[in-house]
Design a protein around this motif. Structure first.
Motif, PDB file in Angstrom:
ATOM      1  N   MET A   3       0.812  -1.207   0.000  1.00 39.87           N
ATOM      2  CA  MET A   3       0.000   0.000   0.000  1.00 39.87           C
ATOM      3  C   MET A   3       0.853   1.269   0.000  1.00 39.87           C
ATOM      4  N   SER A   4       2.016   1.202   0.648  1.00 39.79           N
ATOM      5  CA  SER A   4       2.869   2.387   0.710  1.00 39.79           C
ATOM      6  C   SER A   4       3.302   2.819  -0.688  1.00 39.79           C
ATOM      7  N   MET A   5       3.497   1.844  -1.601  1.00 34.84           N
ATOM      8  CA  MET A   5       3.885   2.179  -2.970  1.00 34.84           C
ATOM      9  C   MET A   5       2.759   2.956  -3.662  1.00 34.84           C
ATOM     10  N   LEU A   6       1.514   2.513  -3.441  1.00 32.20           N
ATOM     11  CA  LEU A   6       0.373   3.195  -4.047  1.00 32.20           C
ATOM     12  C   LEU A   6       0.220   4.601  -3.476  1.00 32.20           C
ATOM     13  N   TYR A   7       0.449   4.744  -2.182  1.00 29.47           N
ATOM     14  CA  TYR A   7       0.426   6.076  -1.582  1.00 29.47           C
ATOM     15  C   TYR A   7       1.456   6.984  -2.255  1.00 29.47           C
ATOM     16  N   ASN A   8       2.633   6.423  -2.536  1.00 35.40           N
ATOM     17  CA  ASN A   8       3.691   7.202  -3.179  1.00 35.40           C
ATOM     18  C   ASN A   8       3.292   7.636  -4.592  1.00 35.40           C
ATOM     19  N   VAL A   9       2.583   6.746  -5.306  1.00 41.03           N
ATOM     20  CA  VAL A   9       2.103   7.084  -6.655  1.00 41.03           C
ATOM     21  C   VAL A   9       1.159   8.281  -6.593  1.00 41.03           C
ATOM     22  N   VAL A  10       0.221   8.230  -5.650  1.00 42.52           N
ATOM     23  CA  VAL A  10      -0.733   9.337  -5.490  1.00 42.52           C
ATOM     24  C   VAL A  10      -0.004  10.613  -5.078  1.00 42.52           C
ATOM     25  N   LEU A  11       1.012  10.469  -4.232  1.00 44.25           N
ATOM     26  CA  LEU A  11       1.792  11.626  -3.790  1.00 44.25           C
ATOM     27  C   LEU A  11       2.500  12.285  -4.973  1.00 44.25           C
ATOM     28  N   VAL A  12       3.004  11.482  -5.895  1.00 45.19           N
ATOM     29  CA  VAL A  12       3.659  12.015  -7.101  1.00 45.19           C
ATOM     30  C   VAL A  12       2.657  12.818  -7.937  1.00 45.19           C
ATOM     31  N   ILE A  13       1.432  12.295  -8.067  1.00 43.73           N
ATOM     32  CA  ILE A  13       0.392  13.013  -8.820  1.00 43.73           C
ATOM     33  C   ILE A  13       0.098  14.366  -8.169  1.00 43.73           C
ATOM     34  N   ILE A  14       0.019  14.375  -6.842  1.00 40.05           N
ATOM     35  CA  ILE A  14      -0.232  15.626  -6.112  1.00 40.05           C
ATOM     36  C   ILE A  14       0.885  16.630  -6.381  1.00 40.05           C
ATOM     37  N   VAL A  15       2.130  16.168  -6.330  1.00 44.99           N
ATOM     38  CA  VAL A  15       3.280  17.045  -6.561  1.00 44.99           C
ATOM     39  C   VAL A  15       3.245  17.609  -7.980  1.00 44.99           C
ATOM     40  N   LEU A  16       2.912  16.752  -8.965  1.00 50.85           N
ATOM     41  CA  LEU A  16       2.815  17.212 -10.356  1.00 50.85           C
ATOM     42  C   LEU A  16       1.747  18.292 -10.500  1.00 50.85           C
ATOM     43  N   ALA A  17       0.602  18.070  -9.855  1.00 50.36           N
ATOM     44  CA  ALA A  17      -0.489  19.050  -9.929  1.00 50.36           C
ATOM     45  C   ALA A  17      -0.064  20.385  -9.319  1.00 50.36           C
ATOM     46  N   LEU A  18       0.615  20.331  -8.177  1.00 51.75           N
ATOM     47  CA  LEU A  18       1.053  21.569  -7.519  1.00 51.75           C
ATOM     48  C   LEU A  18       2.152  22.278  -8.328  1.00 51.75           C
ATOM     49  N   CYS A  19       2.973  21.500  -9.022  1.00 51.13           N
ATOM     50  CA  CYS A  19       3.981  22.105  -9.910  1.00 51.13           C
ATOM     51  C   CYS A  19       3.300  22.852 -11.056  1.00 51.13           C
ATOM     52  N   TYR A  20       2.241  22.254 -11.602  1.00 50.74           N
ATOM     53  CA  TYR A  20       1.496  22.922 -12.675  1.00 50.74           C
ATOM     54  C   TYR A  20       0.808  24.185 -12.146  1.00 50.74           C
ATOM     55  N   VAL A  21       0.315  24.115 -10.916  1.00 51.55           N
ATOM     56  CA  VAL A  21      -0.278  25.301 -10.285  1.00 51.55           C
ATOM     57  C   VAL A  21       0.755  26.432 -10.210  1.00 51.55           C
ATOM     58  N   LEU A  22       1.964  26.104  -9.767  1.00 54.16           N
ATOM     59  CA  LEU A  22       3.031  27.104  -9.669  1.00 54.16           C
ATOM     60  C   LEU A  22       3.394  27.663 -11.040  1.00 54.16           C
ATOM     61  N   PHE A  23       3.487  26.773 -12.029  1.00 51.98           N
ATOM     62  CA  PHE A  23       3.789  27.196 -13.402  1.00 51.98           C
ATOM     63  C   PHE A  23       2.715  28.156 -13.918  1.00 51.98           C
ATOM     64  N   SER A  24       1.442  27.808 -13.703  1.00 53.71           N
ATOM     65  CA  SER A  24       0.332  28.638 -14.187  1.00 53.71           C
ATOM     66  C   SER A  24       0.303  29.986 -13.475  1.00 53.71           C
ATOM     67  N   TYR A  25       0.595  29.966 -12.182  1.00 48.86           N
ATOM     68  CA  TYR A  25       0.604  31.206 -11.397  1.00 48.86           C
ATOM     69  C   TYR A  25       1.670  32.163 -11.931  1.00 48.86           C
ATOM     70  N   LYS A  26       2.855  31.625 -12.193  1.00 47.89           N
ATOM     71  CA  LYS A  26       3.934  32.465 -12.727  1.00 47.89           C
ATOM     72  C   LYS A  26       3.594  32.966 -14.131  1.00 47.89           C
ATOM     73  N   LYS A  27       2.944  32.118 -14.922  1.00 49.45           N
ATOM     74  CA  LYS A  27       2.566  32.510 -16.283  1.00 49.45           C
ATOM     75  C   LYS A  27       1.552  33.647 -16.247  1.00 49.45           C
ATOM     76  N   ILE A  28       0.572  33.546 -15.343  1.00 47.94           N
ATOM     77  CA  ILE A  28      -0.441  34.598 -15.205  1.00 47.94           C
ATOM     78  C   ILE A  28       0.227  35.911 -14.776  1.00 47.94           C
ATOM     79  N   LYS A  29       1.090  35.838 -13.770  1.00 43.08           N
ATOM     80  CA  LYS A  29       1.743  37.057 -13.272  1.00 43.08           C
ATOM     81  C   LYS A  29       2.643  37.693 -14.324  1.00 43.08           C
ATOM     82  N   GLY A  30       3.161  36.880 -15.248  1.00 40.68           N
ATOM     83  CA  GLY A  30       4.052  37.394 -16.283  1.00 40.68           C
ATOM     84  C   GLY A  30       3.332  38.125 -17.404  1.00 40.68           C
ATOM     85  N   MET A  31       2.015  38.032 -17.462  1.00 36.95           N
ATOM     86  CA  MET A  31       1.245  38.714 -18.511  1.00 36.95           C
ATOM     87  C   MET A  31       1.085  40.197 -18.184  1.00 36.95           C
TER      88      MET A  31
END
Length: 702
Positions: free
Chosen positions: A1-29
């Motif tokens: 189960m710990s491996m599956l938790y890690n998979v979900v954690l990776v998805i969360i990190v990817l989503a938050l990275c995209y959030v940061l990318f989008s935030y910087k893109k918006i501020k750069g306009m």
């Protein structure tokens, strides 16, 4: 189960990275003209000031409640409650800050490109920051608890001073959900009062008392209205749906744990049942991330509704596929109980019911509130006969719109219960919310587009720009109405799941609540009445604040040079009034939802509270749908006339003024009462789940 938790954690990190990318893109306009930048800065500062002031009160309440739990119930439960409040607050703050940058950039993109498609992209990019933050932060906190402490159905909690009866694992999850509920309730009550008091007062001043254009910058209340769109429709909605998402995921885990404790699962099936809600939610987050990236990359046309629908359909479709794969992986090789009617596919089938219900409720809401369909068009036509006809017709639309969403919810609950028992009900709830990241993204598009349109008018941009932002605003009104319908529908599922978990916590075997018992019936009657009382308190608070703000705004307009446009009004004074009024009136209704289950339970017992929760839910769901859809129809009927789609009538006509009256009535309905009712019933259900053991032990009248 710990491996599956890690998979979900990776998805969360990817989503938050995209959030940061989008935030910087918006501020750069680019922000546009100097006037646009100045106005956007006032909105941003006002929203930040409100949130900082509000969170000082929220922090005090959260810490006080956390101390009570840690001292008297379970040591770590105070920490998990604070964690829930932090995760919910993080999503709110990130979403609101991104919206206050995206609004002016959306307006400027319309000014520079004169393209609807390019303008939609900016608004949706800003909205996606809110949506992905909701799902990512909600899951992150829950995953921290599961990885840090795990789940043990036999664990017993102990407080620092007392050790009241509770399961430590259950308490950590329910207090995490309760922390999210506290933030959601305060945000919805305070934010709703702020935005609608400002909106109603600005409409009264501009359209009725002084015959000025909507969003005219000479009216100081207009800026407070712009700020309100962010603190309620962004921050409030983020906390609302994050709380629903966390509550349904928690309910799935709690029900699986309850059934296991009753001998319903083998050890391997129990592990799979505990894991599936996490994987379903993680797959939904990944689906939302992919869908929003695709929509951001592809070229958009001139129909914003179709472009936004693409994101929903891609998210829902991918969630179905990933949910099926997860279900097969977890359940296909384990021994299941007879309650799994379709074998290993039963959990997935229940989730599908929830997903279909969510999409269908959105389509029904769109039909009753969009300017593209007959109900709203007929309401606009009725405005030619005066205010009384508008209100009566709008009420009929709201009442008529209740049947089909409630029927969908009832059928989904019935079928999911038949397919997979009480566990299936929780999964249907989670299925509906599994792609909440996209749902919130599209919903957040609405207030960003609304702010963009307001900035275009208040900063005197060309008429062509206003045409583009008006079209986005009308679509935004519909997406906001759909978001409210989705929030209400998900609240119904979430509350039923929580009620089942609550009743299961004290029932022997299958959860049973005896409706032939006078105790349960008494609780049910009181629960329904409390919904009406709560609605009245919120309405009174908002109207009182709107009246004060309108009178204060009149005084500011009477200053020489303000109406002539040579002197700017004192925006800060009006923002301060809106903030003070909202915060002064938020405590009582917010605390009400927390106190009622405790007092009622300690006096009359667990069955009384079970009846109270059911009664409140039965009354609140159609009431909230009525409020949201009638309010949305009122708003868009006004927009329909303003767009000159009703022959012979436009802004300033008698029909338009009648529609404005309807919109003013609808404002409190859809953005204050309707959106707060779902949190009211969820909060009471969460408190009941959290303190079920305490209520059983210390009931006074047995």
């Amino acid at each position: 189960m710990s491996m599956l938790y890690n998979v979900v954690l990776v998805i969360i990190v990817l989503a938050l990275c995209y959030v940061l990318f989008s935030y910087k893109k918006i501020k750069g306009m680019k922000e546009g003209t100097q006037e646009m930048a100045e106005m956007a800065l006032i909105i941003r500062r006002g929203a930040n000031t409100f949130m900082k002031t509000e969170y000082k009160t929220i922090a005090i309440v959260v810490i006080a409640v956390a101390l009570i739990f840690s001292l008297f119930v379970e040591k770590t439960s105070g920490l998990t409650l604070i964690l829930g409040a932090i995760m919910s607050s993080s999503a709110c703050i990130v979403g609101m800050k991104s919206a206050t940058y995206a609004n002016v950039r959306t307006s400027n993109k319309a000014r520079e490109s004169l393209s609807i498609g390019q303008t939609v992209k900016v608004a949706l990019l800003g909205g996606s920051i809110s949506g992905l933050s909701v799902q990512a932060f909600g899951m992150l906190g829950l995953l921290i608890i599961l990885i840090g402490w795990g789940i043990d159905h036999s664990s017993r909690g102990s407080g620092f001073l007392l050790s009241l009866e509770c399961n430590a694992s259950t308490m950590r999850i329910t207090t995490y959900s309760l922390g999210c509920s506290l933030v959601a309730m305060f945000n919805r009550v305070a934010g709703g009062n702020y935005t609608k008091a400002a909106d109603i007062s600005s409409d009264i001043l501009a359209k009725l008392r002084h015959d000025l254009p909507e969003d005219d910058s000479r009216v100081p209340n207009v800026i407070a209205d712009f700020i309100g769109d962010n603190v309620n429709d962004i921050a409030g909605n983020c906390s609302d749906l994050l709380e629903s998402f966390v509550a349904t995921t928690a309910a799935g885990i709690l029900i699986a744990s309850t059934v296991y404790a009753g001998g319903g699962f083998t050890d391997s099936a129990y592990s799979s049942a505990m894991m599936y809600p996490i994987l379903l939610a993680g797959g939904g987050l990944l689906s939302c991330l992919i869908a929003l990236i695709i929509v951001n990359i592809i070229k958009m046309g001139d129909d914003p509704s179709k472009e936004l629908d693409k994101a929903t359909y891609i998210s829902a479709g991918l969630t179905l596929v990933l949910g099926l794969l997860s279900c097969y992986m977890l359940f296909s090789k384990v021994e299941l109980s007879s309650s799994f009617v379709l074998g290993w596919a039963s959990p997935w089938a229940c989730a599908v019911l929830g997903i279909i219900s969510g999409v269908a409720i959105g389509m029904i809401t769109e039909y009753y509130t969009s300017t593209d369909f007959k109900p709203t068009q007929n309401l606009a036509l009725m405005a030619t006969e005066g205010e009384a006809f508008v209100i009566t017709k709008g009420d009929a639309i709201g009442s008529r719109s209740c049947l089909y969403p409630v029927l969908l919810i009832a059928l989904s609950l019935f079928v999911s219960g038949k397919l997979c028992g009480t566990y299936g009900i929780a999964l249907a709830s989670l299925g509906m919310l599994s792609f909440v990241g996209t749902t919130v993204s599209i919903d957040a598009f609405g207030p960003i587009a609304d702010n963009a349109g307001g900035l275009a008018e208040s900063c005197h941009l060309p008429h062509k720009v206003r045409e583009i932002t008006d079209k986005l605003d009308a679509v935004g009104n519909t997406t906001a109405a759909i978001g409210k319908g989705f929030a209400i529908g998900s609240a119904a599922f979430a509350t039923v799941s929580l009620i089942v978990a609550y009743v299961g916590s004290y029932s022997v075997g299958e959860p049973v609540l005896n409706f032939a018992s006078f105790v349960v019936v008494a609780g049910g009657i009181l629960g329904g009445a409390l919904v009406e009382y709560f609605s009245a308190v919120l309405t009174d608070n908002t109207i009182d604040s709107a009246k004060k703000m309108a009178d204060d705004g009149d005084k500011l307009l009477s200053i020489p040079g303000v109406l002539e446009g040579s002197v700017k009004p004192d925006y800060d004074k009006m923002i301060k009034t809106a903030t003070e009024e909202a915060l002064r009136k938020m405590l009582f209704p917010s605390i009400l939802a927390l106190v009622i289950p405790v007092v009622g339970g300690l006096l009359f017992g667990v069955e009384f509270i079970g009846g109270l929760l059911v009664g409140a839910t039965i009354v609140a769901i159609p009431r909230a749908i009525f409020m949201g859809n009638s309010g949305g129809a009122f708003d868009n009927a006004k927009k329909f006339i303003e767009q000159e789609r009703l022959e012979g009538h436009s802004k300033g006509s008698a029909a338009h003024k009648a529609a404005v009256t309807g919109d003013t009535v609808g404002d409190t309905r859809k953005d204050v009462v309707g959106v707060a009712l779902d949190i009211f019933i969820k909060s009471m259900s969460t408190v009941a789940n959290t303190l079920g053991g305490v209520i059983r032990t210390f009931t006074i009248i047995k």
